[in-house]
Design a protein around this motif. Structure first.
Motif, PDB file in Angstrom:
ATOM      1  N   ALA A 349       0.831  -1.211   0.000  1.00  0.00           N
ATOM      2  CA  ALA A 349       0.000   0.000   0.000  1.00  0.00           C
ATOM      3  C   ALA A 349       0.863   1.257   0.000  1.00  0.00           C
ATOM      4  N   GLN A 350       1.961   1.232   0.741  1.00  0.00           N
ATOM      5  CA  GLN A 350       2.850   2.392   0.797  1.00  0.00           C
ATOM      6  C   GLN A 350       3.488   2.677  -0.564  1.00  0.00           C
ATOM      7  N   MET A 351       3.727   1.630  -1.361  1.00  0.00           N
ATOM      8  CA  MET A 351       4.323   1.813  -2.693  1.00  0.00           C
ATOM      9  C   MET A 351       3.300   2.291  -3.720  1.00  0.00           C
ATOM     10  N   GLY A 352       2.019   2.355  -3.317  1.00  0.00           N
ATOM     11  CA  GLY A 352       1.001   2.871  -4.225  1.00  0.00           C
ATOM     12  C   GLY A 352       0.231   1.822  -4.994  1.00  0.00           C
ATOM     13  N   TYR A 353       0.443   0.544  -4.695  1.00  0.00           N
ATOM     14  CA  TYR A 353      -0.304  -0.515  -5.369  1.00  0.00           C
ATOM     15  C   TYR A 353      -1.673  -0.693  -4.711  1.00  0.00           C
ATOM     16  N   ASP A 354      -2.635  -1.087  -5.512  1.00  0.00           N
ATOM     17  CA  ASP A 354      -3.991  -1.327  -5.016  1.00  0.00           C
ATOM     18  C   ASP A 354      -4.019  -2.627  -4.213  1.00  0.00           C
ATOM     19  N   THR A 355      -4.566  -2.583  -3.006  1.00  0.00           N
ATOM     20  CA  THR A 355      -4.569  -3.785  -2.157  1.00  0.00           C
ATOM     21  C   THR A 355      -5.559  -4.842  -2.661  1.00  0.00           C
ATOM     22  N   ILE A 356      -6.626  -4.426  -3.367  1.00  0.00           N
ATOM     23  CA  ILE A 356      -7.540  -5.402  -3.979  1.00  0.00           C
ATOM     24  C   ILE A 356      -6.804  -6.171  -5.066  1.00  0.00           C
ATOM     25  N   TRP A 357      -6.094  -5.435  -5.919  1.00  0.00           N
ATOM     26  CA  TRP A 357      -5.297  -6.059  -6.989  1.00  0.00           C
ATOM     27  C   TRP A 357      -4.254  -6.991  -6.406  1.00  0.00           C
ATOM     28  N   PHE A 358      -3.569  -6.538  -5.340  1.00  0.00           N
ATOM     29  CA  PHE A 358      -2.523  -7.384  -4.762  1.00  0.00           C
ATOM     30  C   PHE A 358      -3.119  -8.632  -4.130  1.00  0.00           C
ATOM     31  N   GLY A 359      -4.344  -8.518  -3.609  1.00  0.00           N
ATOM     32  CA  GLY A 359      -4.997  -9.694  -3.044  1.00  0.00           C
ATOM     33  C   GLY A 359      -5.139 -10.810  -4.064  1.00  0.00           C
ATOM     34  N   ILE A 360      -5.525 -10.455  -5.290  1.00  0.00           N
ATOM     35  CA  ILE A 360      -5.656 -11.465  -6.355  1.00  0.00           C
ATOM     36  C   ILE A 360      -4.288 -11.992  -6.760  1.00  0.00           C
ATOM     37  N   LEU A 361      -3.306 -11.090  -6.861  1.00  0.00           N
ATOM     38  CA  LEU A 361      -1.940 -11.515  -7.198  1.00  0.00           C
ATOM     39  C   LEU A 361      -1.418 -12.481  -6.140  1.00  0.00           C
ATOM     40  N   MET A 362      -1.646 -12.173  -4.869  1.00  0.00           N
ATOM     41  CA  MET A 362      -1.198 -13.044  -3.791  1.00  0.00           C
ATOM     42  C   MET A 362      -1.879 -14.399  -3.852  1.00  0.00           C
ATOM     43  N   ILE A 363      -3.184 -14.404  -4.139  1.00  0.00           N
ATOM     44  CA  ILE A 363      -3.916 -15.665  -4.213  1.00  0.00           C
ATOM     45  C   ILE A 363      -3.308 -16.570  -5.281  1.00  0.00           C
ATOM     46  N   ILE A 364      -2.972 -16.018  -6.434  1.00  0.00           N
ATOM     47  CA  ILE A 364      -2.369 -16.832  -7.507  1.00  0.00           C
ATOM     48  C   ILE A 364      -1.008 -17.370  -7.061  1.00  0.00           C
ATOM     49  N   LEU A 365      -0.245 -16.546  -6.364  1.00  0.00           N
ATOM     50  CA  LEU A 365       1.060 -16.998  -5.883  1.00  0.00           C
ATOM     51  C   LEU A 365       0.925 -18.119  -4.854  1.00  0.00           C
ATOM     52  N   VAL A 366      -0.035 -17.981  -3.936  1.00  0.00           N
ATOM     53  CA  VAL A 366      -0.191 -19.039  -2.932  1.00  0.00           C
ATOM     54  C   VAL A 366      -0.880 -20.267  -3.526  1.00  0.00           C
ATOM     55  N   GLU A 367      -1.619 -20.078  -4.637  1.00  0.00           N
ATOM     56  CA  GLU A 367      -2.156 -21.244  -5.357  1.00  0.00           C
ATOM     57  C   GLU A 367      -1.027 -22.169  -5.788  1.00  0.00           C
TER      58      GLU A 367
END
Length: 426
Positions: A349-367
């Motif tokens: 969030a501090q770097m300016g990325y959307d936390t909703i977007w990162f949530g999906i990115l994280m889900i794919i990574l943990v998949e």
């Protein structure tokens, strides 16, 4: 402090200590060695506040939906129906595996449950028709991962709870990437089976009459998905209320198939209690650890460390992605999420990325953690459904789908609107 937390997490997990207990032990360690205040005196309040949240009531409801559908025979009917529609493609029944996993992902929020359901139904067919065991089992394991991406998703609910993000927006954000990844899985299967025909099996051609009749078996699943997800976005129900509606519809479906019985309900409820208890122990442990880490200043220390490296926002994001890939080899999906969200998401969030977007990115990574050894749960689930064969077949068969997940990660970085278009416009 960062080294203590990281090595402590890996070391305790290596001792086969339950993940929820590991998180509590790490919190006690951080309190004892790095905090000037007696943080654990507030343990009772932290545990109560983390578990006394109405949002988390949705978790057992969504688990119960999957348990009812699994025991009511819906899986077998769905697999047979999708087989009629997609098994003419190069790869045959492999596409039915992926399509069925996609359908069940839209009703069950659990990847492991989805993989177990499809494996139970599909494996006897593969052995009877002589499919190559590697790609066939790999497709089931990979298809099962969609259970935590396509809504409703238990992991997205946990992410939303821990980051105070909108769960309806997270659900919307997962739809396009989830469907797109399922299609990429099927495309990869087609390419592999065209280049190496022995990996697939016999194509099955169904008449249009058979296909139309098969749609009857897909109607209950589609109706359930539309009812649950649609009620959320029409503003008629909260995610928790929609989950309760889904349970009621699941019971009606089981009744329509004459599968509703006292024994089925008891086994569904017992399965739900076991899974929910495991999830809640991990979530509460993560909340306690988050409290200890925040109070001890680990988040600030990690931010200072990353800033000291002088990396750009993109380079920092790539470091975080690489970290998730490596940790995914050793840590189970939900555990990986709850242990890292309190540290990583504030930096994102501090770097300016959307936390909703990162949530999906994280889900794919943990998949990916679900289908990469040595801890990939879906690999073990799928292999256990087979009468014979070894784990290496499932691991090798999953490799092409791991590469597709990596491709999806970079597509999301290049085109954030794949995840953000629906949440921003609906």
């Amino acid at each position: 402090m960062i080294l203590f937390t990281s090595m402590g997490l890996l070391g305790l997990l290596a001792l086969s200590i339950p993940v929820g207990i590991v998180l509590f032990l790490l919190a006690f360690g951080v309190d004892s060695f790095f905090s000037p205040f007696p943080l654990m005196r507030g343990l009772g309040q932290v545990v109560w506040s983390s578990s006394n949240n109405p949002t988390l009531i949705a978790v057992p409801f969504f688990v119960l939906i999957g348990e009812i559908l699994l025991r009511s025979g819906v899986a077998q009917r769905t697999y047979s129906a999708l087989n009629a529609w997609v098994s003419w493609l190069p790869g045959g029944l492999i596409h039915a595996n992926i399509a069925t996993a996609t359908m069940f992902s839209a009703t069950s929020g659990s990847s492991v449950a989805t993989a177990a359901t499809v494996a139970t139904v599909a494996t006897p067919q593969a052995e009877k028709l002589g499919y190559d065991p590697r790609l066939f089992t790999g497709s089931i394991a990979a298809g099962g991962t969609l259970g935590i991406l396509i809504p409703p998703s238990i992991n997205l609910i946990v992410y939303g709870f821990l980051t105070e993000s909108s769960i309806p927006k997270l659900f919307l954000a997962g739809i396009v990437p989830g469907i797109m990844m399922a299609l990429l899985f099927m495309l990869a299967t087609i390419v592999l089976c065209v280049v190496y025909p022995k990996l697939g099996g016999p194509k099955q051609h169904s008449s249009w009459r058979e296909k139309i009749i098969a749609l009857k078996s897909l109607t209950p699943i589609l109706f359930l998905f539309i009812s649950v997800v649609g009620s959320i976005y029409m503003g008629w129900a909260t995610p928790t209320e929609a989950a309760a509606i889904g349970v009621l519809i699941s019971l009606i479906i089981a009744l329509a198939y004459q599968a509703l019985s006292k024994e089925m309900l008891i086994s569904s409820l017992i399965g739900t209690v076991k899974i929910t208890a495991m999830i809640m122990l991990v979530v509460i442990g993560a909340y306690v650890l988050n409290f200890a880490l925040t109070a001890a200043g680990v988040g600030r220390a990690l931010q200072d460390l990353l800033q000291g490296l002088g990396l750009s926002a993109t380079a920092t994001l790539l470091v975080i992605i690489l970290t998730y890939i490596v940790l995914g080899f050793f840590i189970e999906t939900l555990s990986l999420m709850v242990a890292t969200i309190p540290i990583v998401v504030p930096i994102i969030a501090q770097m300016g990325y959307d936390t909703i977007w990162f949530g999906i990115l994280m889900i794919i990574l943990v998949e990916m953690a679900l289908i990469t050894p040595p801890v990939g749960l879906n690999l073990y689930v799928v292999n256990s459904a087979r009468k014979n064969g070894n784990m290496m077949d499932v691991i090798l068969g999953s490799i092409p789908y791991v590469l597709i997940m990596l491709l999806m990660v970079f597509l999301l970085i290049a085109f954030p609107n794949l995840a953000l278009y629906l949440p921003d416009n609906f």
